[in-house]
Design a protein around this motif. Structure first.
Motif, PDB file in Angstrom:
ATOM      1  N   PRO A 159     -11.519  -5.415  -2.230  1.00  0.00           N
ATOM      2  CA  PRO A 159     -11.297  -6.506  -1.268  1.00  0.00           C
ATOM      3  C   PRO A 159      -9.884  -7.054  -1.293  1.00  0.00           C
ATOM      4  N   ALA A 160      -9.079  -6.667  -2.293  1.00  0.00           N
ATOM      5  CA  ALA A 160      -7.694  -7.126  -2.352  1.00  0.00           C
ATOM      6  C   ALA A 160      -6.725  -6.063  -1.875  1.00  0.00           C
ATOM      7  N   SER A 161      -7.233  -5.014  -1.212  1.00  0.00           N
ATOM      8  CA  SER A 161      -6.376  -3.935  -0.720  1.00  0.00           C
ATOM      9  C   SER A 161      -5.899  -4.239   0.693  1.00  0.00           C
ATOM     10  N   ALA A 162      -4.704  -3.784   0.996  1.00  0.00           N
ATOM     11  CA  ALA A 162      -4.141  -3.976   2.329  1.00  0.00           C
ATOM     12  C   ALA A 162      -3.165  -2.858   2.622  1.00  0.00           C
ATOM     13  N   ILE A 163      -2.972  -2.596   3.886  1.00  0.00           N
ATOM     14  CA  ILE A 163      -1.951  -1.663   4.348  1.00  0.00           C
ATOM     15  C   ILE A 163      -0.995  -2.464   5.223  1.00  0.00           C
ATOM     16  N   VAL A 164       0.299  -2.309   4.967  1.00  0.00           N
ATOM     17  CA  VAL A 164       1.292  -3.105   5.684  1.00  0.00           C
ATOM     18  C   VAL A 164       2.259  -2.178   6.403  1.00  0.00           C
ATOM     19  N   ALA A 165       3.031  -2.748   7.295  1.00  0.00           N
ATOM     20  CA  ALA A 165       4.018  -1.975   8.044  1.00  0.00           C
ATOM     21  C   ALA A 165       5.221  -1.670   7.161  1.00  0.00           C
ATOM     22  N   ALA A 166       5.669  -0.418   7.201  1.00  0.00           N
ATOM     23  CA  ALA A 166       6.844  -0.034   6.412  1.00  0.00           C
ATOM     24  C   ALA A 166       8.076  -0.810   6.851  1.00  0.00           C
ATOM     25  N   ARG A 167       8.135  -1.175   8.136  1.00  0.00           N
ATOM     26  CA  ARG A 167       9.280  -1.931   8.638  1.00  0.00           C
ATOM     27  C   ARG A 167       9.402  -3.291   7.959  1.00  0.00           C
ATOM     28  N   PHE A 168       8.288  -3.849   7.546  1.00  0.00           N
ATOM     29  CA  PHE A 168       8.299  -5.116   6.821  1.00  0.00           C
ATOM     30  C   PHE A 168       8.498  -4.897   5.325  1.00  0.00           C
ATOM     31  N   ALA A 169       7.807  -3.923   4.753  1.00  0.00           N
ATOM     32  CA  ALA A 169       7.755  -3.781   3.297  1.00  0.00           C
ATOM     33  C   ALA A 169       9.061  -3.261   2.716  1.00  0.00           C
ATOM     34  N   GLN A 170       9.610  -2.222   3.276  1.00  0.00           N
ATOM     35  CA  GLN A 170      10.738  -1.546   2.642  1.00  0.00           C
ATOM     36  C   GLN A 170      11.984  -2.418   2.507  1.00  0.00           C
ATOM     37  N   PRO A 171      12.389  -3.208   3.512  1.00  0.00           N
ATOM     38  CA  PRO A 171      13.565  -4.062   3.298  1.00  0.00           C
ATOM     39  C   PRO A 171      13.356  -5.129   2.219  1.00  0.00           C
ATOM     40  N   ARG A 172      12.118  -5.419   1.894  1.00  0.00           N
ATOM     41  CA  ARG A 172      11.827  -6.444   0.883  1.00  0.00           C
ATOM     42  C   ARG A 172      11.485  -5.838  -0.478  1.00  0.00           C
ATOM     43  N   LEU A 191      -2.384  -9.401  -2.808  1.00  0.00           N
ATOM     44  CA  LEU A 191      -2.911  -8.192  -2.183  1.00  0.00           C
ATOM     45  C   LEU A 191      -2.183  -6.969  -2.742  1.00  0.00           C
ATOM     46  N   THR A 192      -2.919  -5.895  -2.928  1.00  0.00           N
ATOM     47  CA  THR A 192      -2.329  -4.646  -3.387  1.00  0.00           C
ATOM     48  C   THR A 192      -2.061  -3.749  -2.192  1.00  0.00           C
ATOM     49  N   ILE A 193      -0.814  -3.342  -2.043  1.00  0.00           N
ATOM     50  CA  ILE A 193      -0.433  -2.484  -0.919  1.00  0.00           C
ATOM     51  C   ILE A 193      -0.910  -1.067  -1.198  1.00  0.00           C
ATOM     52  N   ARG A 194      -1.821  -0.562  -0.347  1.00  0.00           N
ATOM     53  CA  ARG A 194      -2.375   0.784  -0.509  1.00  0.00           C
ATOM     54  C   ARG A 194      -1.712   1.817   0.396  1.00  0.00           C
ATOM     55  N   GLY A 195      -0.910   1.362   1.312  1.00  0.00           N
ATOM     56  CA  GLY A 195      -0.253   2.315   2.204  1.00  0.00           C
ATOM     57  C   GLY A 195       0.728   1.607   3.117  1.00  0.00           C
ATOM     58  N   LEU A 196       1.624   2.390   3.723  1.00  0.00           N
ATOM     59  CA  LEU A 196       2.626   1.877   4.646  1.00  0.00           C
ATOM     60  C   LEU A 196       2.425   2.539   6.001  1.00  0.00           C
ATOM     61  N   LEU A 197       2.563   1.728   7.047  1.00  0.00           N
ATOM     62  CA  LEU A 197       2.367   2.217   8.412  1.00  0.00           C
ATOM     63  C   LEU A 197       3.707   2.469   9.090  1.00  0.00           C
ATOM     64  N   ALA A 198       3.790   3.545   9.836  1.00  0.00           N
ATOM     65  CA  ALA A 198       4.978   3.802  10.648  1.00  0.00           C
ATOM     66  C   ALA A 198       5.069   2.762  11.758  1.00  0.00           C
ATOM     67  N   ASP A 199       6.250   2.630  12.330  1.00  0.00           N
ATOM     68  CA  ASP A 199       6.513   1.589  13.331  1.00  0.00           C
ATOM     69  C   ASP A 199       5.945   2.013  14.686  1.00  0.00           C
ATOM     70  N   GLU A 200       4.622   2.112  14.743  1.00  0.00           N
ATOM     71  CA  GLU A 200       3.923   2.473  15.967  1.00  0.00           C
ATOM     72  C   GLU A 200       2.633   1.678  16.047  1.00  0.00           C
ATOM     73  N   GLY A 201       2.126   1.517  17.272  1.00  0.00           N
ATOM     74  CA  GLY A 201       0.844   0.848  17.446  1.00  0.00           C
ATOM     75  C   GLY A 201       0.853  -0.576  16.918  1.00  0.00           C
ATOM     76  N   PRO A 202      -0.236  -1.007  16.297  1.00  0.00           N
ATOM     77  CA  PRO A 202      -0.319  -2.386  15.813  1.00  0.00           C
ATOM     78  C   PRO A 202       0.757  -2.752  14.798  1.00  0.00           C
ATOM     79  N   ALA A 203       1.336  -1.774  14.109  1.00  0.00           N
ATOM     80  CA  ALA A 203       2.363  -2.058  13.104  1.00  0.00           C
ATOM     81  C   ALA A 203       3.628  -2.641  13.716  1.00  0.00           C
ATOM     82  N   ARG A 204       3.743  -2.646  15.038  1.00  0.00           N
ATOM     83  CA  ARG A 204       4.924  -3.217  15.702  1.00  0.00           C
ATOM     84  C   ARG A 204       4.779  -4.708  15.963  1.00  0.00           C
TER      85      ARG A 204
END
Length: 873
Positions: A159-172, A191-204
């Motif tokens: 329940p503490a897993s999340a996937i975030v946008a790479a555009r947000f995560a990588q600069p930080r 939250l534990t980051i389980r994956g990074l999303l490319a800058d497409e779809g909802p990740a924008r």
């Protein structure tokens, strides 16, 4: 073109200062218009982007009033699968904070991982376990990665897993396996980051500030157990959307409605319409004032080149060709100014967005975006406003140039007719326009927009402009006689020069007076609003302490307080009573309103509201306890045309319910309308909703600051809350108020700067008109210092007259703003207050500024010698 190069372009190149100032005036006007259009687009861009990208391929959605759709009702909606794919969704906001950085809002999307694939596309970035030199997990695009991959399915296990946008995560510096610490309500959530999303779809969404979680984990994170925001439907290819929408609406149980995702966007756009219209109206002031610079520039060119014009006419150049030459000069300057205005407008938009973000976030939507990039429509807007209006401004002096007598101009005997007669026609025209403006102010709104109010303001401005020649004539001739006895010769000459130049001065004085009147009107309106808010705050905010979630600043109004925090606050030793306030947004007609619930008995014993109606409002509020009754804000009453004693029908999770309007109170926190019911009534219809704010009343003699510190210590580090004392909250309210109206002052300052430039151009025009007279003054022994004093005196007199006209017209406009435009736009009643101290300071500074603007023309006048005074050169 040859004549244009020789006669116009060469002159522009020889006078770069005059030409540059004119182009700058147009550029500033165009820049403000473009910047406001970009700002208006940005206020909706964040919401619309989030709506469109998060909605994905959703065709229809099932929603409920209150906190969402009860999960227990989902099984009875199984028949929806006959129309296509069905999936539940929950949305919310997290707040992410970094040291030395402002808080950032992250949009949370909670989905059913097993059902969401048909609705949205997620492109996952793969990783390996070898960190790079910075210690971050390496990532590379995965060719085929959707929501059914093992990485996504891991969201179901933790329940503490999340996937975030790479555009947000990588600069930080965040990568796979990193801990993302966010705030939601008053809680910190790792939250534990389980994956990074490319800058497409909802990740924008929100420039990549996006978090994806499993729906159950999102419910736990947002403290919304057992509820989802909506049920989305993706219709099958052979199903017509209109037919399906009508059929589904007929089968839904009470309390649920079907709508298209775009409907939410239309509601927000409608809520912002009045705000956008007000900004757009202000933006055109700077442009209109800038056009007076074009008028002055072409007038100077015509006056200084009358001899050359006569030569052209003597050589056979037609009147139409002469007129076209000067219009081409205005067009050339307009093209340069419009192009520069585009660039300046893009830069100005960033500052404008910063100035308006507080208002948009506080009153309308919690998400905003950076200004959009310049598009062809903005280029078209810039040139479509700057060029035609500049040509219109240059038309009068261009016509004057075409009428120059050839022979008289070539001999130097051509003189401009001062025509300094009392302008009766313009006087009666001005009076008629003022009467028309007053009548327009009595008309009602059109689709909740104060169109007749703006029409009234525009007509009053034009009416005042037509009165300027009469006022100048009266002032100049009224001051001339006492000036001759009391002032020095050069001062008396300044007055008589103005009396002889009334037709030439009228347009420039009108330009400056219009700018000043708008500044005065906005100042009076803001000053009146500020004083009204101060009184409202003093009467309404009676609690000693005010508690809100620590994430409220960046996460929107849906942030709530935990039950543990509420119990800790209520159990404080010096706490006498706590008013627990909860609120939700519900659709009402074609807009959305906020419905809140609080303890009426606590408010009646310890606090108060500033009531408008009925006369026994406190008694009516007492009788509303436990009943299906509400007290409503004034803005709701004005916009929805309902008053005390009437009924409103609100959607609830169990269907539409009528509520009686018990009382109406003044409120300046939202222009959409607020309806408040007793807490017991609120929970009966909308459930036990978590508190979004607490008003804490202390025992007599208790120290608010000391109690605040003890409560914060009792809450500890497990929760993040903000506790304001009464005094600090009032200070914060006024800070937000001042920042909200900063944009209006900025726009008016630009308009005034442009108008002051116009005064300088007008004085230069007068000097060129009176060049022969000035040479005669030098011939009879007038010193250069006296010439400078005379010209600066003219500038000071112009400034004083313009300021006086601006004050009078500004007060009239402020009444239209306060009693018509603000009431019809926002539903706020403002008490009139005249900020006399500010207006006095502004008047003195304005007169000084026009005196400074006269220094350059005075310098030009000083350089004229006696040579040529008799016309024999």
């Amino acid at each position: 073109m040859r004549l244009f190069r020789w006669f116009i372009l060469r002159r522009i190149a020889h006078e770069p200062l005059r030409s540059g100032l004119t182009a700058l005036g147009i550029a500033l006007g165009v820049a403000v218009v473009v910047a406001i259009q970009l700002t208006n687009a940005s206020s909706l861009a964040g919401f619309e982007t989030a709506l469109n990208t998060v909605s994905g391929r959703t065709s229809l959605e099932i929603v409920s009033a209150g906190r969402g759709v009860d999960e227990l009702r989902l099984p009875e909606l199984g028949w929806l699968r006959a129309y296509g794919e069905v999936a539940p969704v929950i949305e919310g906001d997290f707040v992410y904070r970094q040291r030395d950085h402002p808080p950032e809002t992250l949009r949370l999307l909670g989905v059913d991982v097993l059902r969401d694939a048909p609705f949205r596309d997620y492109h996952l970035l793969a990783w390996d376990d070898t960190p790079d030199r910075a210690g971050r997990a390496r990532s590379a695009p995965r060719p085929k990665a959707d929501i059914r991959t093992p990485e996504f399915l891991k969201l179901l296990l933790d329940p503490a897993s999340a996937i975030v946008a790479a555009r947000f995560a990588q600069p930080r510096g965040l990568g796979v396996g990193s801990t993302l610490l966010v705030n939601v309500g008053d809680r910190s959530l790792p939250l534990t980051i389980r994956g990074l999303l490319a800058d497409e779809g909802p990740a924008r969404v929100l420039d990549g500030r996006f978090v994806l979680m499993d729906i159950a984990a999102a419910q736990q994170a947002l403290d919304r157990y057992g509820r989802v925001d909506r049920v989305e439907i993706r219709l099958a290819k052979d199903v017509d959307s209109d037919t399906a929408e009508a059929a589904i609406a007929g089968r839904l149980p009470p309390g649920l409605t079907v709508q298209r995702p775009a409907q939410r966007g239309r509601q927000v756009e409608r809520m912002l319409a009045a705000f956008h219209l007000n900004l757009s109206a202000l933006s055109y002031i700077a442009l209109l004032v800038g056009l007076f610079l074009v008028y002055n520039t072409v007038s100077v060119a015509v006056l200084s080149r009358r001899g050359e014009i006569g030569t052209l006419r003597g050589l056979g150049v037609t009147r139409g060709r002469v007129r076209s030459l000067f219009l081409a000069e205005a067009g050339a300057l307009a093209v340069v100014g419009s192009a520069a205005g585009l660039a300046i407008g893009r830069v100005l938009a960033n500052a404008t967005v910063a100035l308006t973000s507080t208002t948009v976030s506080a009153l309308y939507i919690a998400t905003a975006a950076a200004p959009p990039a310049l598009a062809w429509r903005h280029v078209g807007l810039a040139f479509a406003t700057g060029v035609p209006l500049s040509l219109l401004a240059a038309l009068v002096p261009a016509l004057e140039a075409s009428r120059v007598p050839p022979m008289a101009a070539m001999r130097g005997a051509d003189q401009v007719d001062a025509r300094a007669r009392f302008p009766r026609r313009s006087l009666w025209t001005g009076v008629a326009l003022l009467v028309l403006g007053g009548w327009l102010a009595t008309l009602g709104p059109v689709r909740d927009l104060p169109l007749f109010g703006y029409g009234s303001a525009i007509v009053i401005v034009f009416g005042a402009s037509f009165l300027v020649p009469s006022i100048l004539f009266a002032v100049a001739h009224g001051v001339a006689r006492p000036a001759r006895r009391l002032l020095k010769v050069e001062d008396w000459l300044a007055v008589t020069n103005l009396a002889a130049a009334v037709p030439r001065l009228s347009i420039s004085v009108a330009a400056l007076a219009v700018s000043l009147s708008m500044m005065v009107a906005v100042s009076v309106m803001i000053g009146s609003f500020r004083e009204t808010v101060i009184y409202w705050v003093g009467q309404t905010l009676q609690a000693d302490l005010f508690v809100s979630p620590g994430a409220r600043q960046g996460g929107g109004p849906e942030q709530t307080l935990s039950a543990d925090v509420v119990r800790t606050i209520a159990g404080g030793a010096d706490v006498a009573a706590v008013d627990r306030f909860s609120s939700i947004e519900v659709p009402y007609g074609d807009t959305r309103v906020r419905v809140g619930g609080g303890y009426f008995d606590v408010r009646l014993r310890h606090g108060t509201l500033l009531f408008k109606a009925p006369s026994d409002a406190r008694g009516a509020m007492r009788r509303a306890i436990g009943q299906d009754a509400v007290v409503v804000s004034e803005s709701f009453v004005i916009k929805q045309h309902v008053g005390a004693g009437g009924d409103v029908t609100l959607p609830t999770p169990h269907g539409s319910v009528p509520f009686r309007v018990a009382a109406v109170y003044y409120d300046y926190s939202s222009d959409r309308g607020v309806l408040v019911m007793d807490r017991s009534t609120f929970e009966r219809h909308y459930g036990d909703t978590a508190a979004s704010a607490l008003s804490v009343y202390l025992r007599p003699g208790a120290d608010p600051e000391g109690t605040r510190e003890r409560l914060l210590a009792a809450i500890g580090d497990t929760h993040r809350v903000v506790i304001n004392t009464n005094a600090s909250l009032r200070t914060e309210v006024l800070r937000i108020f001042d920042s909200t109206f900063a944009i209006t002052y900025a726009l008016e300052i630009i308009a005034i700067l442009v108008a002051v430039l116009g005064i300088s151009g007008t004085l230069l025009t007068l000097i060129l008109e009176r060049e022969r007279d000035l040479r005669i003054l030098r011939l009879i022994g007038t010193g250069r210092r006296q010439i400078r004093r005379m010209v600066v005196g003219e500038a000071l007199l112009i400034g004083a007259v313009s300021q006086a006209i601006g004050l009078g017209v500004g007060v009239l406009l402020s009444m239209v703003l306060i009693y018509v435009i603000n009431v019809q736009s926002f539903g706020w009643t403002i008490q009139f207050h005249l900020p006399s101290g500010f207006l006095l300071q502004a008047s003195i500074l304005m007169v000084i500024a026009t005196g400074v603007a006269g220094l350059y023309p005075a310098r030009r006048a000083r350089t004229l010698g006696a040579y040529g005074a008799t016309g024999e050169e």
